[in-house]
Design an enzyme around this catalytic site. Structure first.
Site, PDB file in Angstrom:
ATOM      1  N   SER A  25       0.844  -1.208   0.000  1.00  0.00           N
ATOM      2  CA  SER A  25       0.000   0.000   0.000  1.00  0.00           C
ATOM      3  C   SER A  25       0.872   1.247   0.000  1.00  0.00           C
ATOM      4  CB  SER A  25      -0.889   0.017   1.241  1.00  0.00           C
ATOM      5  OG  SER A  25      -1.633  -1.175   1.313  1.00  0.00           O
TER       6      SER A  25
HETATM    7  N1  SAM Z   1      -0.363  -5.041   4.237  1.00  0.00           N
HETATM    8  C1  SAM Z   1       0.360  -5.292   3.024  1.00  0.00           C
HETATM    9  C2  SAM Z   1       1.693  -4.626   2.968  1.00  0.00           C
HETATM   10  O1  SAM Z   1       2.048  -3.905   3.915  1.00  0.00           O
HETATM   11  O2  SAM Z   1       2.400  -4.868   1.989  1.00  0.00           O
HETATM   12  C3  SAM Z   1      -0.412  -4.953   1.777  1.00  0.00           C
HETATM   13  C4  SAM Z   1      -1.375  -5.993   1.523  1.00  0.00           C
HETATM   14  S1  SAM Z   1      -1.883  -6.276  -0.124  1.00  0.00           S
HETATM   15  C5  SAM Z   1      -2.686  -4.766  -0.476  1.00  0.00           C
HETATM   16  C6  SAM Z   1      -3.195  -7.421   0.274  1.00  0.00           C
HETATM   17  C7  SAM Z   1      -2.719  -8.789   0.686  1.00  0.00           C
HETATM   18  O3  SAM Z   1      -3.837  -9.502   1.207  1.00  0.00           O
HETATM   19  C8  SAM Z   1      -2.186  -9.622  -0.474  1.00  0.00           C
HETATM   20  O4  SAM Z   1      -0.903 -10.066  -0.177  1.00  0.00           O
HETATM   21  C9  SAM Z   1      -3.191 -10.785  -0.569  1.00  0.00           C
HETATM   22  O5  SAM Z   1      -2.614 -11.997  -0.984  1.00  0.00           O
HETATM   23  C10 SAM Z   1      -3.681 -10.857   0.862  1.00  0.00           C
HETATM   24  N2  SAM Z   1      -4.980 -11.520   1.042  1.00  0.00           N
HETATM   25  C11 SAM Z   1      -6.106 -11.442   0.292  1.00  0.00           C
HETATM   26  N3  SAM Z   1      -7.072 -12.208   0.822  1.00  0.00           N
HETATM   27  C12 SAM Z   1      -6.548 -12.780   1.945  1.00  0.00           C
HETATM   28  C13 SAM Z   1      -7.050 -13.666   2.942  1.00  0.00           C
HETATM   29  N4  SAM Z   1      -8.304 -14.147   2.917  1.00  0.00           N
HETATM   30  N5  SAM Z   1      -6.240 -14.028   3.954  1.00  0.00           N
HETATM   31  C14 SAM Z   1      -4.961 -13.561   4.023  1.00  0.00           C
HETATM   32  N6  SAM Z   1      -4.421 -12.730   3.111  1.00  0.00           N
HETATM   33  C15 SAM Z   1      -5.210 -12.335   2.090  1.00  0.00           C
END
Ligand code: SAM
Length: 231
Positions: free
Chosen positions: A67
């Site tokens: 993000s």
């Molecule tokens: N917080 C992160 C960072 O600091 O880089 C950014 C996160 S990215 C926008 C969203 C993440 O959520 C992705 O890596 C995706 O694989 C994960 N994601 C999506 N659905 C998920 C779930 N049900 N459980 C765990 N992770 C999930």
């Protein structure tokens, strides 16, 4: 003879980034200090390092993103943390948001569903010697019942609704932050306060996040191999 390319001091770039965050309304001194301390350039892929301190989300592989710094700072501020709190993060991604929460003195339980990101990020967190982050690979929409209740829960991917298990795993007095919207990748940032009287809901404005995929999120669809993982 050509001049050697100038060495850019990442800490100086972080200070400049933090000054811009202040201009945009981030006021919590602890959050600003954490953003100065955590080396964001180490959480992005080598090819994107020169852009690590611009206010932009960047690719981290597997069709996912880290993000933009403003959103990380805003969510950290709106989460109203204090040192010692137990926080659940759903969507570890690069690990940067988790590292900011750890720098705020919290114990972070973070969940990532994708194997590749789980492996690369858990290795990075180990290399950086960050001890107060515990990472798991599973469907984060189901929470982490064995470590509940949590003082704070932060979801960094956008879903169609607030996952019920997360509300159940939030302690009374706790705060849950989550991007919610009926269209993928277009959400409102919602803050829930769990009180003895019930759940208080606030709309903190529009945000754009990648999809939250899971039992209480969007269904994995299409031919994207990463979306199908764990489904
Ligand atoms: N917080 C992160 C960072 O600091 O880089 C950014 C996160 S990215 C926008 C969203 C993440 O959520 C992705 O890596 C995706 O694989 C994960 N994601 C999506 N659905 C998920 C779930 N049900 N459980 C765990 N992770 C999930």
């Amino acid at each position: 003879m050509r001049n050697p390319s100038p060495v850019i001091d990442p800490k100086r770039l972080r200070r400049r980034m933090v000054n811009e965050l202040k201009v945009r309304g981030i006021t919590d001194p602890a959050v600003l200090q954490a953003m100065v301390e955590v080396p964001r350039h180490l959480f992005v892929q080598e090819a994107w390092r020169t852009q690590a301190y611009e206010d932009a989300s960047l690719p981290i592989g597997c069709n996912q993103t880290i993000s933009q710094p403003f959103i990380v700072a805003l969510m950290s501020q709106e989460l109203e943390t204090s040192p010692g709190m137990r926080i659940l993060e759903v969507g570890t991604g690069s690990g940067y948001q988790a590292a900011i929460l750890a720098a705020l003195g919290c114990t972070v339980f973070t969940i990532e569903r994708l194997r590749e990101l789980y492996q690369s990020t858990s290795m990075l967190l180990r290399q950086l010697g960050i001890r107060n982050i515990h990472m798991q690979r599973r469907d984060g929409t189901l929470g982490l019942p064995e470590a509940a209740p949590f003082d704070r829960i932060i979801v960094t991917a956008g879903g169609p609704e607030i996952p019920r298990p997360l509300l159940e795993q939030l302690d009374t007095g706790g705060i849950l932050l989550i991007p919610v919207g009926d269209k993928p990748r277009l959400q409102r940032l919602v803050r829930i306060r769990k009180t003895f009287q019930g759940m208080l809901k606030e709309d903190l404005g529009p945000v754009v996040f990648v999809d939250l995929i899971g039992d209480h999120g969007w269904q994995a669809t299409g031919c994207n191999v990463h979306n199908k993982e764990l489904s």
